[in-house]
Design a protein around this motif. Sequence first.
Motif, PDB file in Angstrom:
ATOM      1  N   TYR A 119      45.299  43.833  37.711  1.00  0.00           N
ATOM      2  CA  TYR A 119      44.816  42.981  36.467  1.00  0.00           C
ATOM      3  C   TYR A 119      43.758  41.154  36.674  1.00  0.00           C
ATOM      4  CZ  TYR A 119      48.397  45.278  33.860  1.00  0.00           C
ATOM      5  OH  TYR A 119      48.802  46.720  33.425  1.00  0.00           O
ATOM      6  N   PRO A 120      43.491  41.515  37.968  1.00  0.00           N
ATOM      7  CA  PRO A 120      42.413  40.434  38.355  1.00  0.00           C
ATOM      8  C   PRO A 120      41.486  40.052  36.997  1.00  0.00           C
ATOM      9  CG  PRO A 120      40.986  42.002  38.493  1.00  0.00           C
ATOM     10  CD  PRO A 120      42.137  42.701  38.094  1.00  0.00           C
ATOM     11  N   PRO A 161      36.593  44.484  40.125  1.00  0.00           N
ATOM     12  CA  PRO A 161      37.350  45.245  40.715  1.00  0.00           C
ATOM     13  C   PRO A 161      38.432  45.414  40.210  1.00  0.00           C
ATOM     14  CG  PRO A 161      36.389  42.786  40.514  1.00  0.00           C
ATOM     15  CD  PRO A 161      35.535  43.006  39.734  1.00  0.00           C
ATOM     16  N   TYR A 162      38.875  45.750  38.645  1.00  0.00           N
ATOM     17  CA  TYR A 162      39.475  46.183  37.684  1.00  0.00           C
ATOM     18  C   TYR A 162      39.199  48.105  38.522  1.00  0.00           C
ATOM     19  CZ  TYR A 162      41.670  47.435  33.674  1.00  0.00           C
ATOM     20  OH  TYR A 162      42.699  48.727  32.369  1.00  0.00           O
ATOM     21  N   ALA A 163      37.789  48.192  38.412  1.00  0.00           N
ATOM     22  CA  ALA A 163      37.735  49.393  38.560  1.00  0.00           C
ATOM     23  C   ALA A 163      37.581  50.043  40.055  1.00  0.00           C
ATOM     24  CB  ALA A 163      35.921  49.861  38.378  1.00  0.00           C
ATOM     25  N   THR A 164      37.312  49.315  40.809  1.00  0.00           N
ATOM     26  CA  THR A 164      37.705  49.100  42.342  1.00  0.00           C
ATOM     27  C   THR A 164      38.909  49.406  42.915  1.00  0.00           C
ATOM     28  OG1 THR A 164      35.485  48.298  42.756  1.00  0.00           O
ATOM     29  CG2 THR A 164      36.974  49.121  44.354  1.00  0.00           C
ATOM     30  N   PRO A 180      40.365  40.653  44.232  1.00  0.00           N
ATOM     31  CA  PRO A 180      40.541  39.947  43.006  1.00  0.00           C
ATOM     32  C   PRO A 180      39.612  38.770  43.521  1.00  0.00           C
ATOM     33  CG  PRO A 180      42.183  39.784  44.216  1.00  0.00           C
ATOM     34  CD  PRO A 180      41.190  40.732  44.912  1.00  0.00           C
ATOM     35  N   PHE A 181      38.635  37.808  43.397  1.00  0.00           N
ATOM     36  CA  PHE A 181      38.552  36.613  44.145  1.00  0.00           C
ATOM     37  C   PHE A 181      36.854  36.686  44.250  1.00  0.00           C
ATOM     38  CE2 PHE A 181      43.365  35.595  44.913  1.00  0.00           C
ATOM     39  CZ  PHE A 181      43.856  34.821  43.620  1.00  0.00           C
ATOM     40  N   GLY A 182      36.701  38.287  44.294  1.00  0.00           N
ATOM     41  CA  GLY A 182      35.372  38.250  44.779  1.00  0.00           C
ATOM     42  C   GLY A 182      35.117  38.099  46.186  1.00  0.00           C
TER      43      GLY A 182
END
Length: 460
Positions: free
Chosen positions: A325-326, A356-359, A392-394
Amino acid sequence: MSIDASAQTLRRVKTIPVHRVLPDFARDPVNALADIGGQVGGELVRLSLGPFRPYLVTHPEHVQQVLKGDWTNYQREGMFWRPLRRLLGASILGEGRPWESSRKALQPLFTTRYVASIADRLAETITARMDELDEYAGKGQPVNAAEEMAGIVNDAVVKVLFGDKISRADGERLAPAYHTAAGSITFRLLMPFMPYSVRVPGDRAFMKAVKTIDDVVFPVIRKARAEPGDGSDVISALCGLRGDDTEGAGDRQIRDDLVSVYGAASESTATTLTWLWPQLDAHPEVAARLYEEIDRVVGPGPVKPGHVAELRYTRMVLQELLRLYPAGWIFPRMAMRDGEVDGVRIKAGSQMLISPYATHRLERFWDRPLEFDPERFAPEEQPRRHKYAYFPFGGGPHQCLGQHLFYVEAPLLLGAILSRFRMRVRTEGPFIPAPAASLRPRKDIELDVVRVGHVTGGTR
């Protein structure tokens, strides 16, 4: 090698037709992107959404190229960023000179050393909110998970950002206003090509929320400039750092910096922690181990900054929570000039959707990707993972500055709550992400607050 010289080696990208994309995207865009990424195994694909045809980028190597390797070509520009710019302005989430200026001003305030220097204030402010939870427990009154997490985090972040330059009443106006603003741009995010001359659902609530934020922040900035402090709060430090800035920064630039940081430090943390309680409810073995660690390290409290380093399993739980859950579930980019990703020619002006949710849900890179398992973040597992399988933080130069703050703030909050209470989920799932700027549950999650001494089968 130039694009023209290698044209014969370029391949055609697979396009997902509109009738396959649009219904799911309109209903649940967060999971729609994850499902498509999983179906194509992380390959680059193009989504046909009528007049809008973005690329979906999910493979870690392609994500790394866009966010880091060729980051100057793939910038935070284009239609997806327009609604966010109305909230955040041209600041740390911008590009070019405004971004460089904000990054230079803000980076010293979010180093490990600086976060450590404000950790005592964070812990004290979070602990002060526990008496309120105790009242709920005594009355048997449930709490709204999102509102309670936002309230606790907001108190702590406002103290760090504004110090004593803001009243509690004004500080408490920020959290609901930001939450409304981030949630009311749903239509603009789903239909980014809609002109702003056309009023759409959410516009009125969004503009009202932004006005509330401005009404709170601008007077505090003027006060901080008129009465310089010791720099221990962020607004004083920003005013000091920008004191000699002659490039039009002014109050507006400081406002944009503060609102951006507030979102990263408050909204993101509160949203992420909202997802924790259903996961603990569904995984009692994880909950039991988390409770044991906090009981052992923090005891009856109060939680202290020195406890954070000892809360190792707590950090693993948070890392796994950020995987599933990013808070920043989508990072749009626009190609500024022709480029190439995975053998596909990307024309200037093309929109790239990185999620990120997808990766984080790709089976090629994660075993049992939909299962909540903090053990995957045990220290011995770290070297086995592609760096951009988890972001999650880019990543790259635009990586979020707030990650150090999160890994202090979130453990302190969990240590404070779970040293005294257990949170029982009373809302029936499943919990589906809402289409908003930050990843939040579509429906409210209600929690019963139970004092530790009253927990059946508890550790104390």
